[in-house]
Motif scaffolding. Structure first.
Motif: not given
Length: 61
Positions: A17-29
């Motif tokens: 969940a933490l990695i998902t939140a980080l990738t959503d915030e910084h990398l997104g789509g």
């Protein structure tokens, strides 16, 4: 068969969940941000959160 769950961190959130939140915030789509992240991955000396945020910053220029 269910997938194994990630162990919780100090706040009780799973590592996944933490990695998902980080990738959503910084990398997104952003495909370029993901490409930068994958290019940096083999030689990056920092932590995973640092890698993800760095890749996002590089892609945003």
């Amino acid at each position: 068969m269910a997938a194994p769950s990630s162990p919780p961190d100090a706040d009780g959130r799973s590592v996944g969940a933490l990695i998902t939140a980080l990738t959503d915030e910084h990398l997104g789509g952003d495909v370029e941000a993901w490409a930068v992240c994958l290019q940096l991955l083999p030689t990056f000396a920092g932590t995973l959160p640092e890698l993800i945020s760095t890749a996002g910053a590089v892609a945003r220029g």
